[in-house]
Design a protein around this motif. Structure first.
Motif, mmCIF file in Angstrom:
data_model
loop_
_atom_site.group_PDB
_atom_site.id
_atom_site.type_symbol
_atom_site.label_atom_id
_atom_site.label_comp_id
_atom_site.label_asym_id
_atom_site.label_seq_id
_atom_site.Cartn_x
_atom_site.Cartn_y
_atom_site.Cartn_z
ATOM 1 N N ARG A 287 62.462 55.334 110.207
ATOM 2 C CA ARG A 287 61.065 55.768 110.280
ATOM 3 C C ARG A 287 60.259 55.030 109.202
ATOM 4 O O ARG A 287 60.783 54.665 108.150
ATOM 5 C CB ARG A 287 60.938 57.287 110.098
ATOM 6 C CG ARG A 287 61.350 57.756 108.714
ATOM 7 C CD ARG A 287 61.116 59.259 108.540
ATOM 8 N NE ARG A 287 61.580 59.674 107.210
ATOM 9 C CZ ARG A 287 61.569 60.925 106.766
ATOM 10 N NH1 ARG A 287 61.122 61.879 107.532
ATOM 11 N NH2 ARG A 287 62.000 61.227 105.556
ATOM 12 N N ARG A 289 56.903 55.534 106.906
ATOM 13 C CA ARG A 289 55.998 56.632 106.545
ATOM 14 C C ARG A 289 55.100 56.198 105.392
ATOM 15 O O ARG A 289 55.465 55.331 104.604
ATOM 16 C CB ARG A 289 56.772 57.886 106.207
ATOM 17 C CG ARG A 289 57.650 57.728 105.022
ATOM 18 C CD ARG A 289 58.585 58.906 104.860
ATOM 19 N NE ARG A 289 59.704 58.486 104.053
ATOM 20 C CZ ARG A 289 59.661 58.405 102.728
ATOM 21 N NH1 ARG A 289 58.560 58.730 102.081
ATOM 22 N NH2 ARG A 289 60.698 57.978 102.047
ATOM 23 N N PRO A 290 53.933 56.815 105.302
ATOM 24 C CA PRO A 290 52.966 56.393 104.299
ATOM 25 C C PRO A 290 53.542 56.502 102.888
ATOM 26 O O PRO A 290 54.312 57.410 102.597
ATOM 27 C CB PRO A 290 51.802 57.366 104.486
ATOM 28 C CG PRO A 290 51.954 57.889 105.875
ATOM 29 C CD PRO A 290 53.420 57.903 106.146
ATOM 30 N N ALA A 291 53.154 55.583 102.071
ATOM 31 C CA ALA A 291 53.637 55.587 100.692
ATOM 32 C C ALA A 291 52.583 54.915 99.836
ATOM 33 O O ALA A 291 51.482 54.613 100.309
ATOM 34 C CB ALA A 291 54.967 54.857 100.585
ATOM 35 N N TYR A 292 52.941 54.686 98.606
ATOM 36 C CA TYR A 292 51.982 54.032 97.736
ATOM 37 C C TYR A 292 52.676 52.991 96.881
ATOM 38 O O TYR A 292 53.701 53.262 96.245
ATOM 39 C CB TYR A 292 51.314 55.050 96.805
ATOM 40 C CG TYR A 292 50.514 54.388 95.720
ATOM 41 C CD1 TYR A 292 49.268 53.826 96.018
ATOM 42 C CD2 TYR A 292 51.013 54.256 94.428
ATOM 43 C CE1 TYR A 292 48.551 53.171 95.034
ATOM 44 C CE2 TYR A 292 50.294 53.606 93.446
ATOM 45 C CZ TYR A 292 49.057 53.062 93.756
ATOM 46 O OH TYR A 292 48.355 52.402 92.800
ATOM 47 N N GLY A 320 70.414 64.059 99.000
ATOM 48 C CA GLY A 320 69.727 65.207 98.410
ATOM 49 C C GLY A 320 69.367 66.241 99.457
ATOM 50 O O GLY A 320 68.489 67.071 99.243
ATOM 51 N N GLY A 321 70.025 66.175 100.591
ATOM 52 C CA GLY A 321 69.789 67.177 101.616
ATOM 53 C C GLY A 321 68.606 66.892 102.510
ATOM 54 O O GLY A 321 68.297 67.676 103.400
ATOM 55 N N THR A 322 67.925 65.781 102.283
ATOM 56 C CA THR A 322 66.745 65.513 103.097
ATOM 57 C C THR A 322 67.095 64.804 104.400
ATOM 58 O O THR A 322 66.281 64.760 105.315
ATOM 59 C CB THR A 322 65.749 64.623 102.340
ATOM 60 O OG1 THR A 322 66.369 63.363 102.087
ATOM 61 C CG2 THR A 322 65.332 65.250 101.026
ATOM 62 N N VAL B 28 55.826 64.791 105.502
ATOM 63 C CA VAL B 28 56.360 63.425 105.453
ATOM 64 C C VAL B 28 55.511 62.504 106.322
ATOM 65 O O VAL B 28 55.218 61.368 105.960
ATOM 66 C CB VAL B 28 57.834 63.405 105.916
ATOM 67 C CG1 VAL B 28 58.238 62.003 106.340
ATOM 68 C CG2 VAL B 28 58.747 63.902 104.803
ATOM 69 N N ALA B 29 55.081 63.026 107.448
ATOM 70 C CA ALA B 29 54.330 62.190 108.393
ATOM 71 C C ALA B 29 53.034 61.662 107.786
ATOM 72 O O ALA B 29 52.538 60.614 108.184
ATOM 73 C CB ALA B 29 54.026 62.997 109.661
ATOM 74 N N GLY B 31 52.799 61.091 104.470
ATOM 75 C CA GLY B 31 53.115 60.340 103.259
ATOM 76 C C GLY B 31 53.559 61.156 102.069
ATOM 77 O O GLY B 31 53.535 60.670 100.949
ATOM 78 N N GLU B 33 56.680 62.525 100.615
ATOM 79 C CA GLU B 33 58.127 62.448 100.763
ATOM 80 C C GLU B 33 58.777 63.768 100.385
ATOM 81 O O GLU B 33 58.460 64.359 99.360
ATOM 82 C CB GLU B 33 58.648 61.342 99.842
ATOM 83 C CG GLU B 33 60.102 61.013 100.031
ATOM 84 C CD GLU B 33 60.560 59.968 99.024
ATOM 85 O OE1 GLU B 33 61.767 59.813 98.853
ATOM 86 O OE2 GLU B 33 59.707 59.324 98.389
ATOM 87 N N GLU B 34 59.718 64.206 101.197
ATOM 88 C CA GLU B 34 60.420 65.450 100.911
ATOM 89 C C GLU B 34 61.440 65.224 99.801
ATOM 90 O O GLU B 34 62.246 64.311 99.859
ATOM 91 C CB GLU B 34 61.140 65.947 102.170
ATOM 92 C CG GLU B 34 61.891 67.247 101.916
ATOM 93 C CD GLU B 34 62.700 67.705 103.124
ATOM 94 O OE1 GLU B 34 62.460 67.201 104.225
ATOM 95 O OE2 GLU B 34 63.580 68.563 102.944
ATOM 96 N N GLU B 35 61.360 66.077 98.789
ATOM 97 C CA GLU B 35 62.318 65.983 97.687
ATOM 98 C C GLU B 35 63.410 67.022 97.829
ATOM 99 O O GLU B 35 64.488 66.858 97.285
ATOM 100 C CB GLU B 35 61.609 66.218 96.352
ATOM 101 C CG GLU B 35 60.690 65.109 95.934
ATOM 102 C CD GLU B 35 61.437 63.967 95.258
ATOM 103 O OE1 GLU B 35 61.815 64.125 94.097
ATOM 104 O OE2 GLU B 35 61.630 62.931 95.901
ATOM 105 N N GLY B 36 63.068 68.105 98.504
ATOM 106 C CA GLY B 36 64.070 69.150 98.661
ATOM 107 C C GLY B 36 63.459 70.400 99.258
ATOM 108 O O GLY B 36 62.241 70.514 99.379
ATOM 109 N N THR B 183 52.838 60.581 95.484
ATOM 110 C CA THR B 183 52.679 59.214 94.998
ATOM 111 C C THR B 183 51.515 59.157 94.007
ATOM 112 O O THR B 183 50.613 59.997 94.042
ATOM 113 C CB THR B 183 52.438 58.246 96.172
ATOM 114 O OG1 THR B 183 51.337 58.723 96.941
ATOM 115 C CG2 THR B 183 53.664 58.138 97.048
#
Lengths: 388, 854
Positions: A287, A289-292, A320-322, B28-29, B31, B33-36, B183
């Protein structure tokens, strides 16, 4: 050097060799009736042949056959002696006696040759059996060495890029701070610049760091090669992480940079998909996904489904379970990067990406502990071939 | 950022049956991010129990346990009282308690614990009466939960709790907390407000802005606040452009923080401390606006926001006395701002702090500080805080008053105070609107490769809070976009493109492989390194990678002289270990460690190689660091490049143990110096480079067992040899460990990858052997070179095949037997020709080395 002549074993040698050394037995005699020469009597010749054939048949090895040949086809064999008597016969009888003895000798010599071939074949076969060795134990006399999984993985990734028509660029590990940060739009107060756990070179105003990513080669390539540009950059990178199962202060990335007219994020995705296919084959879910990232805008992260738990284990230590593993960051090259490298952002646009070679190797080979790749244990190398 | 699901649901509509997992996926969709995903870890049946009987039973170990009969209603399936052993004593028969029955699960540091009926203290204990700590909802382990005490008698009555009722929901143990990574560009997501907005963008769920609350208007008679920044950051940016001060009087700060607030704080990862601090933290988490609470009674004179003065100090709340920098922005009080109260936006000091039990009147600060000023102060003092984290990334300057209002409301409600009607709002922002951005509506499509209609682009931008207005007719297809106040990261057109792409969905981006311009394949250097690695591995060596960090003691261990240039290594300012602060100048400074590690792990026959760069700092010029966003001039670029030290590629090998293994096939052979010399040679051969050899003395090698490889022109390629016995000893390596290191750059440069072949002669070869007696001091290689030179063009090859030292020749002599092969390109050589060439070779050796033919 003298070679041993092994012709004694050859059939028919008695017919053509050694004649000059024969002793004279009888002189010509025209008075005798052929029937009176007992040795030439049909019965006598037949008996000689029978004796010879029986001796040949009885020979159970090449030695015995050699003895039989000497006895029944040698110069002093009954048939050879009989042959010599032919000369003593009256001319009228010579032809018949000659034919009889000749045929007899032929039969013997044929039998000898046949038996010779038989026994030789037996001997050859026996030798092969006797020479057999057990090769089922490992013959680890000089074991093959191995390439390291990380270098080979990086090469494989680079080759995939070359296959798409890209070139492979390189840059220094000890890098100018400007190339590592400022050229990539990390300004001096940028939070991301602080987030990078950077090794700085002493003294602090040296303006040098250990590159925290392979991205500075983006700027170097743009400045040195100009546009259009399609380069991939495998290389060693550094961050101040202690070594553990998932971190290493020294690691490897593969960077990609394409700057040309009309490039879009769709081209970025296409390139990443093709690279992913080259590295992982089919069936891996990914996938974007948006980031920076300071040096790309828009930015994205590319993830892969966790290879250990495949998203099935909330307690998975690997992801980490994700359920997802970050493979790389990417995006459209930030205008400021193009400008810093003297490229007109109104005409050219491009995309860049970077991913961990370690992660890629771990993903491909189910390596769950980073340390095994780092420590140089030869038993680790031995699990791979030269090509992986 | 930890997001309690029920809190999120207060600001954005969540589906009835939503799970934390689904929320994480939706975030997540866009932006985040899932950490837990955090849950209580408690699994039912956890039910209300009424203690019917309690029999204290003293034990041999001095403890007294209680054998209890507990009514758990029908929860145990039988309706009979449940027999449970309990070690606590803070309850009596008739109390309502929390009982976990067999099959239930409790979180423990060792992992989930499944409760079962077990025999203990002479009874079968079928379950457990729980404490708050066992359920993970508090630290108290003094006794078990008595429900009216924990929840309040009113609440118990209101809920109508009776034995057997499920407690998982009542105690909030079904709650979930989604943790996401924010972010650096999206500071506004360090609040439930921001996360809720993003959730709404992702799902379309209706959003309610929690900052949208009735705010009391500012007055002229509020507490005096002066924004007195005489040294703006970078000469132009004020450190503080908005400061709201609100006063609440008569608060009882000893009152408990309400349970719901304490729980939300805990779930969000913060410790409840006391009402005043909890309220400010709660508002910060809710709205993203850090607040500070001062004890009004301790303040005298106006609040002055100013830069630090030379020599000023502040003991911050983490109990560190800090010397302040003139760039640090401070909150002070007094006519001249003489009392320093806080590092603005980072951390407060002891002076002015609220003290429960003493403080009754509180001044709430809600201010907007310059992100870079805060970032620099935080970095300078290596002091991070929840407040600094938010200010560095940009706080919404429009939420200042609402945040103060929310804090005031909460203090009034839960602390019993009254809000002062006098309200300060010092707002010195140049403009209340964000700078507008010109956007070509076709740009998102051109950038992303998805066909976005102009309507869709405008729709998305408006959804995220932008004001979009068409430009005038001179610029058809373009719009003017004003980002919302909480999005300081939206600064140019590409940042707007990203918004369109992420809200519309990155999953809609198609996959198109670009047509590159066409490359030239790998470079000669790249191919050469691969070939060398392959050749060494093919000869049985294992490729390894080592960290490039070394310490000066390694140089000592390797026996480098005090003035050896290899000691002049690049030093790191912040090495991982003070033992290894330098960048290696040779691979052999780090490679032997791996050999030792392998041996210690039982692999004794090991030959290793590494191909990597070394760092050779040959000057001390600093690299300029010009600013972002512009191309440096050529001279600056050249200075930057020139300051980067040389980092040539090297190849090194090290080996110990058996070269040929022993086994069922026969005996083995120890690796020795000839092996490493041959491997070193094979590297040159791999690249088709002819190298010469000369005896050398060089650390870390045995002084009598080291050969230097050079190019024909004398350029050093590298060295091979046995490691000095002392070096092997110091490094903990086996005796006779041998090694080599070559400069790959030299070899690659010398390798002509377009070398031309010579025609192969098919005329017969003539062999001729000579045995030469030469002094012991004569070097094999040099004698060989003399023979080669003397033999001339007819010599095809020469090899030393035997060496004799012994009785038949003098003590200081050795006999070297060479086999020479002669061949001519065009004819069969005559005996006379061969003899003449051989004699010429011998004559040359005689001249050069006093060689006598035996």
């Amino acid at each position: 050097m003298t070679a041993k002549v092994r012709g004694q074993d050859k059939p028919g040698r008695d017919r053509c060799g050694g004649v000059p050394r024969l002793a004279q037995v009888s002189g010509p005699n025209t008075n005798y009736d052929p029937v009176e020469v007992a040795a030439l009597a049909p019965e006598a010749v037949e008996a000689d042949v029978a004796a010879a054939l029986s001796a040949v048949a009885a020979a159970s090895d090449l030695e015995q056959l050699k003895a039989a040949r000497l006895a029944h086809a040698g110069e002093r064999s009954p048939l050879a002696l009989a042959n010599r008597e032919i000369g003593a016969l009256p001319p009228s009888a010579k032809a018949e006696a000659g034919k009889r003895v000749g045929q007899a000798r032929g039969r013997v010599s044929q039998a000898l040759a046949a038996r010779q071939a038989e026994l030789e074949a037996e001997r050859d076969e026996r030798i092969l059996v006797e020479e057999a060795m057990d090769l089922t134990a490992v013959p680890a006399r000089r074991p093959l060495g191995r390439r390291h999984v990380l270098t080979v993985t990086a090469e494989r990734m680079a080759d995939a890029m070359v296959g798409m028509g890209w070139e492979i660029a390189e840059g220094p590990g000890v890098e100018a701070e400007w190339f590592n940060f400022d050229a990539l739009n990390f300004d001096k107060d940028h939070p991301a610049r602080q987030m990078q756990d950077t090794f700085f070179v002493d003294p602090a105003d040296a303006g040098l760091v250990l590159r925290t990513h392979t991205s500075p080669v983006q700027a170097r390539s743009l400045l040195e090669r100009g546009v259009p540009l399609y380069v991939a950059v495998p290389g060693k990178t550094f961050r101040t992480d202690e070594l553990d199962a998932t971190h290493t202060p020294v690691f490897h990335q593969l960077e990609g940079l394409a700057v040309d007219e009309g490039l879009t994020m769709a081209h970025l995705k296409g390139t990443l998909d093709r690279l992913a296919e080259a590295m992982f084959g089919e069936g891996i879910v990914s996938r974007l996904r948006p980031a920076y990232f300071p040096f790309t805008e828009p930015s994205a992260e590319m993830d892969f489904q966790c290879f250990v738990c495949r998203g099935e284990d909330a307690g998975c230590r690997t992801c980490g379970g994700t359920g997802w593993i970050e493979w790389g960051g990417c995006g459209m090259v930030n205008h400021n990067v193009l400008i810093a490298c003297g490229v007109d952002p109104d005409r050219y646009q491009g995309f860049a990406f970077g991913m961990g070679v370690e992660r890629t190797a771990m993903f491909r080979h189910g390596i769950t502990d980073m340390r095994e790749m780092i420590e140089g244990d030869v038993r680790f190398n031995a699990q791979f071939g030269m090509e992986i | 950022m930890r997001v309690p699901v029920d809190w999120l649901g207060e600001y954005v509509e969540l589906p009835e049956d939503v799970t934390g997992e689904q929320i994480a996926a939706d975030l997540v969709a866009v932006g985040l991010e899932e950490e837990g995903l955090h849950t209580s870890g408690v699994g039912g049946p956890l039910v209300v129990g009424r203690v019917l009987e309690k029999h204290p039973e003293p034990q041999k170990n001095g403890k007294v346990i209680n054998w209890c009969q507990v009514d758990v209603g029908d929860a145990n399936g039988s309706g009979e009282p449940q027999g449970i052993v309990c070690g606590a004593h803070n309850f009596e028969p008739g109390d309502l308690v929390a009982v976990i029955l067999p099959g239930g699960v409790l979180p423990t540091p060792q992992g989930p614990l499944t409760i079962s009926a077990r025999k203990t203290y002479g009874h079968v204990s079928a379950g457990m009466i729980c404490s708050v700590r066992e359920l993970g909802i508090g630290d108290d382990h003094e006794g078990i939960i008595v429900l009216p005490r924990l929840l309040g008698a009113d609440r118990v009555e209101q809920l109508g709790l009776t034995p057997g009722d499920d407690l998982v929901g009542v105690l909030g143990l079904d709650r979930e907390v989604v943790e996401v990574n924010v972010t650096p560009d999206r500071g506004y997501c360090f609040s439930i407000r921001g996360i809720a907005r993003e959730y709404s963008h992702s799902t379309g769920a209706p959003y309610r802005d929690p900052a949208d609350l009735p705010v009391d208007p500012a007055t002229d008679d509020g507490y005096a606040v002066e924004l007195r920044d005489e040294h703006p950051r970078d000469g132009e940016v004020a450190g503080c452009d908005r400061y709201v001060a609100r006063v609440v009087r008569g608060i009882d700060l000893t009152r408990q923080t309400p349970e719901w607030m304490a729980r939300r704080l805990t779930e969000a990862g913060m410790r409840p401390i006391g009402l005043a601090v909890d309220v400010t933290n709660y508002v910060m988490l809710a709205l993203g606006q850090p607040l500070h609470a001062f004890d009004l009674a301790t303040l005298d004179g106006p609040i002055v926001v100013r830069r630090a003065r030379a020599g000023e100090r502040l003991r911050t709340l983490d109990d560190v006395d800090r010397e302040l920098d003139p760039e640090d922005l401070l909150i002070t009080c007094g006519p001249d701002g003489e009392r320093v109260l806080a590092l603005a936006g980072v951390m407060g000091g002891e002076d002015g702090e609220v003290t429960p039990g003493e403080t009754t009147d509180v001044l709430i600060e809600s201010a907007h500080f310059d992100a870079r000023t805060v970032a620099r102060t935080s970095r300078r003092h290596k002091l991070s805080s929840e407040a600094a984290k938010r200010f560095e990334r940009g706080v919404d300057p429009a939420v200042t008053a609402a945040a103060a209002q929310l804090a005031v409301d909460l203090l009034v409600e839960h602390g019993g105070g009254t809000a002062d009607p006098a309200i300060t709002d010092r707002d010195e922002r140049a403009s209340t609107a964000m700078p507008s951005i010109l956007l070509d509506l076709g740009m998102p499509t051109d950038y992303v490769g998805v066909d976005y209609s102009p309507e869709r682009v405008v729709e998305v931008l408006r959804m995220i809070g932008c004001e979009v207005t068409p430009e005038d007719e001179t610029l058809p297809g373009t719009v003017s976009v004003v980002p919302p106040t909480w999005r300081p990261d939206l600064t140019d057109a590409p940042t707007l493109v990203e918004e369109v792409a992420r809200i519309d969905g990155y999953d809609k981006i198609p996959s198109v492989v670009p047509r590159a311009t066409g490359g030239r394949g790998l470079t000669h250097a790249q191919r050469s390194r691969r070939a060398v690695a392959g050749a060494l591995a093919g000869q049985g060596l294992q490729e390894v990678l080592t960290y490039p960090f070394v310490g000066a003691t390694r140089f000592d261990e390797l026996g480098l002289a005090a003035d050896d240039p290899r000691r002049a290594a690049l030093r790191l300012a912040n090495p991982l270990s003070d033992e290894a602060p330098l960048m290696r100048t040779e691979l052999l400074q780090t490679l032997p460690e791996v050999l030792r590690r392998n041996i210690s792990r039982g692999s004794r026959d090991v030959a290793l190689f590494e191909i990597d760069t070394v760092t050779l700092p040959d000057h001390s010029a600093s690299a300029p660091v010009p600013d972002v966003g512009q191309r440096p001039d050529d001279a600056t670029l050249e200075a930057i490049r020139a300051a980067v030290p040389g980092q040539p590629w090297h190849v090194a090998v090290v080996a110990a143990g058996l070269a040929d293994r022993a086994g069922w096939w026969g005996s083995g052979r120890h690796v020795d110096v000839t092996d490493v010399a041959a491997w070193a040679h094979s590297v040159a051969d791999t690249l088709g480079v002819r190298v010469r050899r000369r005896q050398a003395e060089r650390a870390p090698f045995h002084p009598g067992r080291c050969v230097e490889l050079t190019l024909d022109d004398g350029t050093t390629v590298g060295w091979a040899g046995e490691l000095h016995p002392k070096v092997n000893q110091r490094l903990g390596l086996p005796e006779r460990t041998s090694a080599a290191e070559l400069d790959l750059e030299v070899l690659v440069r010398a390798s002509d990858h377009r070398s031309q072949v010579t025609h192969l002669s098919t005329h017969p070869v003539a062999a001729s052997d000579v045995a030469l007696v030469v002094p012991l001091s004569a070097r094999y290689g040099e004698v060989e070179e003399s023979l080669r030179a003397g033999a001339g063009a007819l010599l095809e090859s020469i090899a030393l095949f035997d060496v004799y030292v012994g009785d038949q020749i003098g003590d200081d002599q050795q006999s070297l037997a060479f086999r020479m092969h002669f061949r001519a390109p065009d004819r069969t050589l005559t005996t006379e020709e061969v003899n003449a060439a051989r004699d010429a070779a011998v004559a040359r050796a005689a001249r050069d080395h006093g060689a006598v033919q035996r």
